[in-house]
Design a protein around this motif. Structure first.
Motif, PDB file in Angstrom:
ATOM      1  N   VAL A  25      19.975  51.532  29.333  1.00 35.51           N
ATOM      2  CA  VAL A  25      21.405  52.042  29.915  1.00 35.51           C
ATOM      3  C   VAL A  25      22.326  50.960  29.633  1.00 35.51           C
ATOM      4  CG1 VAL A  25      22.711  52.726  31.546  1.00 35.51           C
ATOM      5  CG2 VAL A  25      20.568  53.500  31.532  1.00 35.51           C
ATOM      6  N   VAL A  26      23.448  51.009  28.753  1.00 36.94           N
ATOM      7  CA  VAL A  26      24.552  50.483  28.542  1.00 36.94           C
ATOM      8  C   VAL A  26      25.913  50.858  29.318  1.00 36.94           C
ATOM      9  CG1 VAL A  26      26.046  49.157  26.650  1.00 36.94           C
ATOM     10  CG2 VAL A  26      23.570  49.674  26.219  1.00 36.94           C
ATOM     11  N   ALA A  27      26.412  49.732  30.043  1.00 39.34           N
ATOM     12  CA  ALA A  27      27.711  50.243  30.846  1.00 39.34           C
ATOM     13  C   ALA A  27      28.840  49.757  29.954  1.00 39.34           C
ATOM     14  CB  ALA A  27      27.914  49.166  32.089  1.00 39.34           C
ATOM     15  N   VAL A  28      29.589  50.509  29.668  1.00 39.25           N
ATOM     16  CA  VAL A  28      31.008  50.416  28.516  1.00 39.25           C
ATOM     17  C   VAL A  28      31.846  50.481  29.665  1.00 39.25           C
ATOM     18  CG1 VAL A  28      32.085  51.273  26.746  1.00 39.25           C
ATOM     19  CG2 VAL A  28      29.757  51.706  26.948  1.00 39.25           C
TER      20      VAL A  28
ATOM     21  N   VAL B 200      16.576  57.335  34.733  1.00 39.88           N
ATOM     22  CA  VAL B 200      15.755  56.845  33.522  1.00 39.88           C
ATOM     23  C   VAL B 200      14.905  55.903  33.257  1.00 39.88           C
ATOM     24  CG1 VAL B 200      17.680  58.654  32.347  1.00 39.88           C
ATOM     25  CG2 VAL B 200      17.800  55.875  32.033  1.00 39.88           C
ATOM     26  N   ALA B 201      14.776  55.334  34.349  1.00 43.58           N
ATOM     27  CA  ALA B 201      13.964  53.732  34.551  1.00 43.58           C
ATOM     28  C   ALA B 201      12.828  54.099  33.750  1.00 43.58           C
ATOM     29  CB  ALA B 201      13.836  53.439  35.943  1.00 43.58           C
TER      30      ALA B 201
ATOM     31  N   GLU C 278      17.756  54.869  15.958  1.00 45.19           N
ATOM     32  CA  GLU C 278      17.970  54.814  17.424  1.00 45.19           C
ATOM     33  C   GLU C 278      18.582  56.182  17.823  1.00 45.19           C
ATOM     34  OE1 GLU C 278      20.031  52.141  20.963  1.00 45.19           O
ATOM     35  OE2 GLU C 278      19.974  51.574  19.037  1.00 45.19           O
ATOM     36  N   ARG C 279      18.121  56.783  18.714  1.00 46.61           N
ATOM     37  CA  ARG C 279      18.519  58.008  19.598  1.00 46.61           C
ATOM     38  C   ARG C 279      19.591  57.674  20.691  1.00 46.61           C
ATOM     39  NH1 ARG C 279      15.880  63.013  21.739  1.00 46.61           N
ATOM     40  NH2 ARG C 279      16.848  64.813  20.580  1.00 46.61           N
ATOM     41  N   VAL C 280      20.912  57.821  20.497  1.00 42.36           N
ATOM     42  CA  VAL C 280      21.915  57.350  21.488  1.00 42.36           C
ATOM     43  C   VAL C 280      22.591  58.495  22.199  1.00 42.36           C
ATOM     44  CG1 VAL C 280      23.983  56.095  21.893  1.00 42.36           C
ATOM     45  CG2 VAL C 280      22.384  55.333  20.231  1.00 42.36           C
ATOM     46  N   ALA C 281      22.832  58.342  23.489  1.00 40.60           N
ATOM     47  CA  ALA C 281      23.161  59.558  24.078  1.00 40.60           C
ATOM     48  C   ALA C 281      24.540  59.037  24.821  1.00 40.60           C
ATOM     49  CB  ALA C 281      22.313  60.221  25.103  1.00 40.60           C
TER      50      ALA C 281
ATOM     51  N   THR D  38      18.782  55.317  24.292  1.00 40.88           N
ATOM     52  CA  THR D  38      19.940  54.394  24.931  1.00 40.88           C
ATOM     53  C   THR D  38      20.775  55.340  25.402  1.00 40.88           C
ATOM     54  OG1 THR D  38      19.719  52.632  23.544  1.00 40.88           O
ATOM     55  CG2 THR D  38      21.632  52.723  24.644  1.00 40.88           C
ATOM     56  N   VAL D  39      21.603  55.175  26.519  1.00 35.74           N
ATOM     57  CA  VAL D  39      22.405  55.903  27.116  1.00 35.74           C
ATOM     58  C   VAL D  39      23.699  54.952  27.231  1.00 35.74           C
ATOM     59  CG1 VAL D  39      23.265  57.383  28.971  1.00 35.74           C
ATOM     60  CG2 VAL D  39      20.680  57.118  28.476  1.00 35.74           C
TER      61      VAL D  39
END
Length: 322
Positions: free
Chosen positions: A207-210, A201-202, A305-308, A183-184
């Motif tokens: 991808v999460v918009a913050v 990265v599709a 989970e690996r989060v960037a 997840t980014v």
């Protein structure tokens, strides 16, 4: 007369085009050697920081600005009359940096809320600066009037496919440097960065918009099924203060299944302070917005989970950090 809503979107057929991973790869080749390959830092097991605040001009924006101007030159669009941009600050600094590097004149329009640090940075890069209006949309209206008068090239802050593709090179680098993440998390205002990364990265990462609760451009667009005007206020308004998400950005982000989470100004301020206290990373509020989603629980990773987290901007007054 162009209204605020219309002013938020790009003009012409190219602005309605989608952006693919191939577009971001071509952008990477085009701007390679002109940008920094910013590092990735493993802050904790499963938590990675993409250190984009170390980019030229202090934010990711220089990527999209270079790609826009260089792509325009390849297509034979004139740049001899210079470039014009509207910005909350970071985009303007990036365009001024690009203009100086490429030997063209830059005229930047910013709203009155733009921080003195960013206005000073614009002038130090040789740009002509006009502060006008209360929010970004007002500056955009003024900038488009200037484009019509001068024939200068418009470099939109987020809603142009060349800009979006340039910003997407952040995602390409992240995949190459990490070998892949789950997840980014990306701070979102007008949507150029989050949609560009989503295209890059599709199929390989979510991808999460913050977004700040007080500027929920993507969140409200998702609810409405199209970009809508939102109120703009809060501590990140000078960077994330688009009144309306970009049309092209919305289509790309929706197509790629980008999710939205909201964070409070208080959470952003705490995340910014934590980045300084624990890692000696000095970023502006927008630069801490994605990290705030983790710290306040707006985004809760699954086990393993690996989060960037993209730390996207550093144009700030360090004296405001304790």
């Amino acid at each position: 007369m162009i209204g605020r809503a219309a002013a938020q979107t790009g003009k012409g057929a190219r602005d309605r085009m989608s952006v693919t991973r191939g577009d971001t790869e071509r952008a990477a080749r085009r701007i390679g050697g002109r940008i920094r390959r910013t590092p990735v830092f493993e802050a904790a097991p499963g938590l990675l920081f993409k250190m984009e605040f170390l980019q030229h001009s202090g934010s990711f924006k220089v990527r999209g600005a270079f790609n826009r101007v260089l792509s325009a030159r390849e297509r034979g669009e004139p740049t001899e009359h210079g470039v014009v941009a509207a910005s909350g600050g970071n985009h303007g600094v990036a365009v001024a940096y690009v203009a100086r590097a490429l030997g063209v004149r830059a005229e930047i329009f910013v709203p009155e809320i733009t921080s003195a640090v960013k206005v000073d940075g614009l002038r130090a890069l040789g740009a002509e600066v006009t502060q006008t209006g209360a929010v970004y949309a007002d500056a955009l209206l003024a900038s488009r009037k200037r484009v019509a008068e001068t024939g200068a090239l418009e470099v939109h802050a987020y809603d142009h496919p060349d800009v979006i593709a340039g910003q997407g090179t952040v995602g390409l680098e992240l995949l190459e440097q990490t070998g892949g993440v789950d997840t980014v998390l990306v701070a979102t205002g007008g949507g150029g960065l989050v949609s560009g990364i989503a295209a890059a990265v599709a199929g390989e990462a979510a991808v999460v918009a913050v977004e700040p609760e007080r500027i929920p451009t993507f969140n409200h667009a998702l609810a409405a099924g199209a970009p809508v005007d939102v109120p703009v206020s809060g501590i990140a308004a000078d960077s994330l203060g688009a009144t309306r998400l970009g049309e092209a950005a919305f289509e790309i982000a929706r197509e790629q299944g980008v999710a939205s989470v909201l964070v409070s100004d208080e959470a952003i301020a705490r995340a910014r302070e934590e980045l300084w206290r624990d890692y000696r990373i000095a970023v502006e509020p927008a630069g801490a917005t994605a990290f705030a989603a983790l710290r306040c629980g707006a985004y809760r990773p699954r086990e393993g989970e690996r989060v960037a987290v993209v730390l996207c901007g550093a144009n700030t007054d360090p004296s405001t950090l304790s």
